[in-house]
Motif scaffolding. Structure first.
Motif, short mmCIF file in Angstrom:
data_model
loop_
_atom_site.label_atom_id
_atom_site.label_comp_id
_atom_site.label_asym_id
_atom_site.label_seq_id
_atom_site.Cartn_x
_atom_site.Cartn_y
_atom_site.Cartn_z
N LYS A 39 -12.99 -13.24 -0.07
CA LYS A 39 -12.91 -11.92 -1.15
C LYS A 39 -11.29 -11.53 -1.28
O LYS A 39 -10.70 -10.87 -2.06
CB LYS A 39 -13.53 -10.76 -0.24
N ASN A 40 -10.61 -11.67 0.13
CA ASN A 40 -9.30 -11.20 0.20
C ASN A 40 -8.28 -12.29 -0.89
O ASN A 40 -7.69 -11.51 -1.52
CB ASN A 40 -8.51 -11.15 1.57
N ARG A 41 -8.68 -13.35 -0.85
CA ARG A 41 -7.77 -14.45 -1.81
C ARG A 41 -8.11 -13.95 -3.21
O ARG A 41 -7.38 -14.12 -4.11
CB ARG A 41 -8.52 -15.62 -1.58
N ASN A 42 -9.55 -13.82 -3.43
CA ASN A 42 -9.98 -13.25 -4.98
C ASN A 42 -9.21 -12.04 -5.19
O ASN A 42 -8.95 -11.95 -6.42
CB ASN A 42 -11.49 -13.17 -4.99
N ALA A 43 -8.91 -11.01 -4.48
CA ALA A 43 -8.50 -9.81 -4.71
C ALA A 43 -6.79 -10.06 -4.99
O ALA A 43 -6.47 -9.55 -5.98
CB ALA A 43 -8.60 -8.67 -3.51
N LEU A 44 -6.27 -10.80 -4.19
CA LEU A 44 -5.06 -11.15 -4.44
C LEU A 44 -4.63 -11.89 -5.72
O LEU A 44 -3.57 -11.58 -6.56
CB LEU A 44 -4.26 -11.91 -3.05
N ARG A 45 -5.70 -12.43 -6.07
CA ARG A 45 -5.55 -13.60 -7.14
C ARG A 45 -5.75 -12.56 -8.32
O ARG A 45 -4.97 -12.56 -9.37
CB ARG A 45 -6.61 -14.66 -7.39
N SER A 46 -6.60 -11.41 -8.48
CA SER A 46 -6.65 -10.67 -9.44
C SER A 46 -5.63 -9.92 -9.59
O SER A 46 -5.28 -9.39 -10.87
CB SER A 46 -8.15 -9.76 -9.02
N ILE A 47 -5.06 -9.41 -8.59
CA ILE A 47 -3.92 -8.46 -8.51
C ILE A 47 -2.79 -9.11 -9.20
O ILE A 47 -1.91 -8.78 -10.02
CB ILE A 47 -3.42 -7.98 -7.05
N ARG A 48 -2.51 -10.51 -8.72
CA ARG A 48 -1.29 -11.20 -9.50
C ARG A 48 -1.89 -11.51 -10.75
O ARG A 48 -0.75 -11.38 -11.66
CB ARG A 48 -1.42 -12.67 -8.69
N ASP B 281 3.88 0.29 -10.94
CA ASP B 281 4.57 0.48 -9.77
C ASP B 281 4.56 -0.46 -8.67
O ASP B 281 5.32 -1.06 -8.10
CB ASP B 281 4.01 1.68 -9.07
N GLN B 282 3.21 -1.06 -8.85
CA GLN B 282 2.90 -2.34 -7.48
C GLN B 282 3.66 -3.40 -8.34
O GLN B 282 4.16 -4.25 -7.23
CB GLN B 282 1.31 -2.60 -7.96
N THR B 283 3.59 -3.71 -9.30
CA THR B 283 4.73 -4.72 -9.88
C THR B 283 6.03 -4.68 -9.66
O THR B 283 6.57 -5.69 -9.28
CB THR B 283 4.23 -4.92 -11.43
N MET B 284 6.62 -3.54 -9.79
CA MET B 284 7.89 -3.43 -9.23
C MET B 284 8.33 -3.46 -7.95
O MET B 284 9.16 -4.14 -7.47
CB MET B 284 8.59 -1.87 -9.79
N ASP B 285 7.14 -3.13 -7.13
CA ASP B 285 7.41 -3.25 -5.84
C ASP B 285 6.98 -5.00 -5.30
O ASP B 285 8.03 -5.43 -4.47
CB ASP B 285 6.28 -2.59 -4.92
N ASP B 286 6.35 -5.47 -5.88
CA ASP B 286 6.32 -7.07 -5.55
C ASP B 286 7.49 -7.64 -6.13
O ASP B 286 7.92 -8.42 -5.41
CB ASP B 286 5.12 -7.48 -6.30
N LEU B 287 7.83 -7.37 -7.32
CA LEU B 287 9.09 -8.03 -7.78
C LEU B 287 10.55 -7.77 -6.92
O LEU B 287 11.24 -8.60 -6.47
CB LEU B 287 9.76 -7.31 -9.05
N THR B 288 10.19 -6.52 -6.17
CA THR B 288 11.65 -6.04 -5.30
C THR B 288 11.46 -6.97 -4.15
O THR B 288 12.41 -7.46 -3.46
CB THR B 288 11.33 -4.47 -5.05
N GLU B 289 10.22 -7.04 -3.56
CA GLU B 289 9.94 -7.79 -2.37
C GLU B 289 10.28 -9.21 -2.52
O GLU B 289 10.76 -10.03 -1.70
CB GLU B 289 8.40 -7.70 -1.92
N ARG B 290 9.88 -9.98 -3.63
CA ARG B 290 10.18 -11.30 -4.00
C ARG B 290 11.79 -11.47 -4.05
O ARG B 290 12.26 -12.34 -3.40
CB ARG B 290 9.32 -11.89 -5.07
N LEU B 291 12.50 -10.71 -4.70
CA LEU B 291 13.76 -10.72 -4.85
C LEU B 291 14.56 -10.55 -3.39
O LEU B 291 15.43 -11.27 -3.15
CB LEU B 291 14.38 -9.84 -6.05
N SER B 292 14.32 -9.65 -2.87
CA SER B 292 14.70 -9.34 -1.69
C SER B 292 14.47 -10.68 -0.31
O SER B 292 15.33 -10.87 0.24
CB SER B 292 14.12 -8.01 -0.96
N ALA B 293 13.50 -11.05 -0.64
CA ALA B 293 13.32 -12.10 0.27
C ALA B 293 13.99 -13.19 -0.06
O ALA B 293 14.56 -14.00 0.83
CB ALA B 293 11.64 -12.63 0.23
N SER B 294 14.25 -13.50 -1.32
CA SER B 294 15.19 -14.45 -1.95
C SER B 294 16.70 -14.41 -1.70
O SER B 294 17.45 -15.27 -1.13
CB SER B 294 15.01 -14.66 -3.42
N LEU B 295 16.96 -13.06 -1.63
CA LEU B 295 18.35 -12.66 -1.40
C LEU B 295 18.82 -12.65 0.11
O LEU B 295 19.84 -12.89 0.56
CB LEU B 295 18.93 -11.41 -2.03
N SER B 296 17.71 -12.35 0.91
CA SER B 296 18.08 -11.86 2.44
C SER B 296 18.78 -13.11 3.17
O SER B 296 19.60 -12.83 3.80
CB SER B 296 16.43 -11.86 3.21
#
Length: 202
Positions: A5-14, A60-75
């Motif tokens: 269920k969790n994988r399905n939810a994450l896939r739907s959100i993506r 807002d969630q999309t922006m948060d996820d983009l921020t997280e991905r870029l931050s992880a890449s820059l870190s």
């Protein structure tokens, strides 16, 4: 079962986030509807409302996820060497912006770029603050003020570049200009640290 269920939810959100980013590049944000998003994602409206109450909340969630991905890449590129050679970090930032240029230009039009870039710079600043305070423990707030000044400048310069203020300048040319500025400011920071250290020795 819960993991599935969790994988399905994450896939739907993506899928919903991807659909939104594609639509933003195609039409004005305020014209995008839940139906547009679910059709593009090939999901039903019930799935959308199982995760989000509105298009704004998905945004807002999309922006948060983009921020997280870029931050992880820059870190991994945030180190005390930043003021000597900021190009690796700036290049990664520039690559991300160019890879997502249609989306990010639309964010400029919708006044959502400022908070996005600010969130990125705040993540970088947190790491640099810790490192700089260790490097210059007796310099008060001056070193972290320098970090904030530099990163605020990077954010504003990228915002101006995306708005077309710098004409036909490429992102590589922008990064080279920012690099020269950051290295110059870094030299001033190091000189102050050395002056304070020699004063303590005397």
């Amino acid at each position: 079962m819960a993991a599935t269920k969790n994988r399905n939810a994450l896939r739907s959100i993506r899928l919903l986030e991807e659909a939104l980013t594609v639509l933003i590049a195609e039409k004005p944000y305020d014209k995008i509807t839940v139906t547009d998003i679910t059709r593009r994602a090939d999901l039903n409206r019930g799935t959308f409302y199982a995760h989000f109450q509105s298009v704004d909340q998905l945004m807002d969630q999309t922006m948060d996820d983009l921020t997280e991905r870029l931050s992880a890449s820059l870190s991994p590129l945030v180190s005390r060497l930043f003021f000597q050679d900021p190009i690796p970090l700036l290049q990664r930032l520039g690559d991300f912006v160019c890879d997502n240029l249609s989306l990010i230009r639309k964010l400029v039009d919708n006044d959502r770029l400022g908070p996005f870039l600010t969130a990125i710079m705040n993540r970088i600043a947190e790491r640099l603050h810790q490192m700089i305070r260790q490097e210059f423990p007796d310099s008060g707030n001056y070193p972290v003020e320098v970090v904030d000044f530099v990163l605020g400048g990077v954010r504003d310069a990228y915002g101006s570049w995306l708005e077309g203020t710098y004409g036909s300048e490429t992102v590589e040319e922008l990064n080279q200009s920012l690099c020269r500025l950051i290295v110059a400011v870094g030299s001033t920071l190091c000189e102050k640290g050395e002056t304070e250290a020699s004063g303590q020795e005397a």
